[in-house]
Design a protein around this motif. Structure first.
Motif, PDB file in Angstrom:
ATOM      1  N   GLY A 151       5.695 -53.333 -37.951  1.00 21.37           N
ATOM      2  CA  GLY A 151       5.834 -52.969 -36.544  1.00 21.37           C
ATOM      3  C   GLY A 151       4.629 -53.388 -35.724  1.00 21.37           C
ATOM      4  N   PHE A 152       3.442 -53.124 -36.249  1.00 14.84           N
ATOM      5  CA  PHE A 152       2.209 -53.454 -35.527  1.00 14.84           C
ATOM      6  C   PHE A 152       2.047 -54.954 -35.365  1.00 14.84           C
ATOM      7  N   MET A 291       2.188 -52.666 -26.392  1.00 14.16           N
ATOM      8  CA  MET A 291       3.255 -53.049 -27.327  1.00 14.16           C
ATOM      9  C   MET A 291       2.847 -52.886 -28.790  1.00 14.16           C
ATOM     10  N   PRO A 292       1.687 -53.413 -29.229  1.00 14.61           N
ATOM     11  CA  PRO A 292       1.289 -53.190 -30.626  1.00 14.61           C
ATOM     12  C   PRO A 292       1.084 -51.716 -30.961  1.00 14.61           C
ATOM     13  N   MET A 293       0.679 -50.914 -29.957  1.00 16.16           N
ATOM     14  CA  MET A 293       0.527 -49.484 -30.193  1.00 16.16           C
ATOM     15  C   MET A 293       1.880 -48.843 -30.489  1.00 16.16           C
ATOM     16  N   PHE A 294       2.894 -49.225 -29.699  1.00 15.97           N
ATOM     17  CA  PHE A 294       4.232 -48.699 -29.970  1.00 15.97           C
ATOM     18  C   PHE A 294       4.765 -49.234 -31.296  1.00 15.97           C
ATOM     19  N   GLY A 295       4.452 -50.502 -31.609  1.00 19.17           N
ATOM     20  CA  GLY A 295       4.856 -51.048 -32.893  1.00 19.17           C
ATOM     21  C   GLY A 295       4.235 -50.278 -34.042  1.00 19.17           C
ATOM     22  N   ALA A 296       2.942 -49.964 -33.921  1.00 20.14           N
ATOM     23  CA  ALA A 296       2.256 -49.182 -34.948  1.00 20.14           C
ATOM     24  C   ALA A 296       2.840 -47.772 -35.041  1.00 20.14           C
ATOM     25  N   LEU A 297       3.205 -47.205 -33.893  1.00 18.60           N
ATOM     26  CA  LEU A 297       3.822 -45.870 -33.896  1.00 18.60           C
ATOM     27  C   LEU A 297       5.156 -45.904 -34.637  1.00 18.60           C
ATOM     28  N   ILE A 349      10.313 -52.756 -26.235  1.00 18.79           N
ATOM     29  CA  ILE A 349      10.011 -54.133 -26.613  1.00 18.79           C
ATOM     30  C   ILE A 349       8.936 -54.205 -27.696  1.00 18.79           C
ATOM     31  N   GLY A 350       8.068 -53.190 -27.776  1.00 21.70           N
ATOM     32  CA  GLY A 350       7.067 -53.171 -28.833  1.00 21.70           C
ATOM     33  C   GLY A 350       7.663 -52.880 -30.198  1.00 21.70           C
TER      34      GLY A 350
END
Length: 452
Positions: A151-152, A291-297, A349-350
């Motif tokens: 995700g990140f 976006m990377p923060m939401f991906g990491a979440l 989108i993340g």
């Protein structure tokens, strides 16, 4: 999907290459949308009244979205058969050349009806290129990344999309700042398009240095399947395609209302395009790194809850967004855009790259991602500014547009809620993609449906 991991250095290199490459390619694509809102109605459709001219300009913008599924099918096929990297290089070159040619097009005043014809033709070429780019840009990172951080890392490909918008909007803001209104309409609008060819050369050098993904190399060592990837993915992953389509309704529909329609809406209510353009640049800049923060979440909580949270944020913010615009207060307009793009759109989108990658088998992932993603772009993304403009012309108010936003948000909530959780870290068994594919109920005797 077999959890094939690239070396950490290759993962980082792939993330950087995807970020910069997609930023430059989407810079080219977003330039058109910005120009459609600012100048194309005057230069290429001068015989219409201003509002109808804006609809016509957005119509040519939508043509690019109509062409995106074609690009997805073409490059998805060869991306699944030949490789991800070669398709990313090809799409970048096509996009750069088409964008530069738009920058040197004659206008209606010079060649008459041939001006919009040539404009539409080049927009179709842009649409084909960007339709083939998104899936490859996502896969080049997500198939290098370890599953517990997919995700990140894969979200950085979307950061490139956000930065592409920032670059295009900033280029237009700078061009407007250094020219008079007359000079901008005469030649200033062309500068960002022509400069795009130089940026394309930079992106090309970066993309040529990345390696093919480990997942594709593993797939490529298997016996070749006779069925074309497009037919294979439609037969084996119909539910995944529909989920990807529904998940994108709010993400792509809302984004183009926020990014393009808001400019013309500001002009209609006298709020000033400059304020909105500046707010969009700031908002998208913050979103690019959210976006990377939401991906990491999503690596921790799961893809579904984070994605649904973004869709709900769009629903809740629909009326306040336009109410803050209607205040004509620059600070409140900044707040409206910031919340909409950073929180609502950013969460979706993340999370999207990892979520969509995990819905499809590696052998058809490029085709699957491209088909679900680009069909939504064609039907929803390209036409949402047109629908919003028509609703504004019909009602003279923003409330129907807010209802339109809410409707798109609800479609996405239901689509993602119907999806399986795909995050292997949350599932705890490392078999997210296999479980998603199992729902397609393949025939055991059909070797073409054995999952990678």
């Amino acid at each position: 999907m077999a959890d094939v991991k690239g070396r950490p250095s290759e993962v980082r290199k792939a993330a950087i290459a995807s970020l910069f490459g997609s930023a430059l390619e989407w810079y080219d694509f977003f330039l058109y949308g910005t120009a459609a809102a600012l100048v194309f109605n005057t230069l290429f459709f001068p015989t219409f009244n201003p509002l109808v001219g804006t609809i016509a300009a957005f119509g040519t913008n939508a043509v690019g979205f109509l062409a995106r599924p074609l690009g997805g099918v073409i490059f998805g096929h060869f991306g699944d058969r030949i490789g991800r990297k070669s398709m990313l290089v090809t799409t970048l070159v096509i996009m750069g050349v088409a964008t530069c040619l738009i920058g040197v097009l004659p206008t209606y005043a010079t060649v008459g009806v041939w001006a919009p014809v040539l404009l539409v033709t080049l927009r179709v070429v842009q649409g084909i290129a960007v339709g083939g780019e998104w899936g490859g840009g996502v896969l080049i990172v997500s198939e290098h990344a370890p599953s517990h951080r997919r995700g990140f890392y894969s979200a950085w490909s979307q950061t490139g999309v956000g930065l592409g918008f920032v670059l295009s909007a900033a280029a237009y803001a700078l061009a407007q700042e250094v020219t008079t209104k007359e000079s901008f309409l005469a030649w200033g609008w062309r500068i960002p398009f022509v400069v795009g060819i130089l940026l394309t050369a930079v992106g090309l050098l970066i993309r040529l240095r990345i390696m093919e993904t480990p997942a594709f190399q593993e797939k490529d060592s298997e016996p070749k399947k006779s069925a074309p990837p497009l037919l294979d993915v439609i037969r084996t992953h119909p539910k995944s395609i529909l989920i990807a389509f529904g998940a994108r309704v709010a993400e792509t529909g809302a984004s183009y209302l926020f990014l393009t329609f808001s400019l013309s809406y500001a002009s209609e209510i006298g709020a000033g395009k400059g304020v909105v353009l500046a707010a969009l640049v700031v908002g998208m800049l913050f979103e690019s790194f959210a976006m990377p923060m939401f991906g990491a979440l999503s690596d921790r909580l799961g893809r579904r809850p984070v994605y649904i949270g973004g869709a709900i944020a769009v629903i809740v913010w629909a009326y306040p967004f336009f109410a803050l615009f209607d205040s004509r207060n620059p600070v409140l307009i900044f707040v409206a855009i910031f919340v909409a793009v950073v929180i609502g759109h950013g969460a979706m989108i993340g999370t999207q790259p990892a979520f969509f990658t995990e819905l499809f088998a590696s052998r058809v992932a490029y085709s699957g991602l491209a088909l679900g993603h680009e069909l939504a772009s064609m039907i929803v993304g390209g036409f949402s500014p047109i629908v919003a403009t028509a609703l504004l012309a019909w009602s003279g108010a923003s409330w129907p547009i807010a209802l339109f936003l809410i409707g798109m948000g609800l479609v996405t909530v239901f689509a993602v809620a119907a999806a399986p959780e795909t995050n292997p870290n949350v599932l705890g068994d490392g078999k997210a993609r296999q479980e998603a594919e199992a729902e397609e109920k393949p025939k055991p005797s059909d070797s073409s449906r054995i999952h990678s």
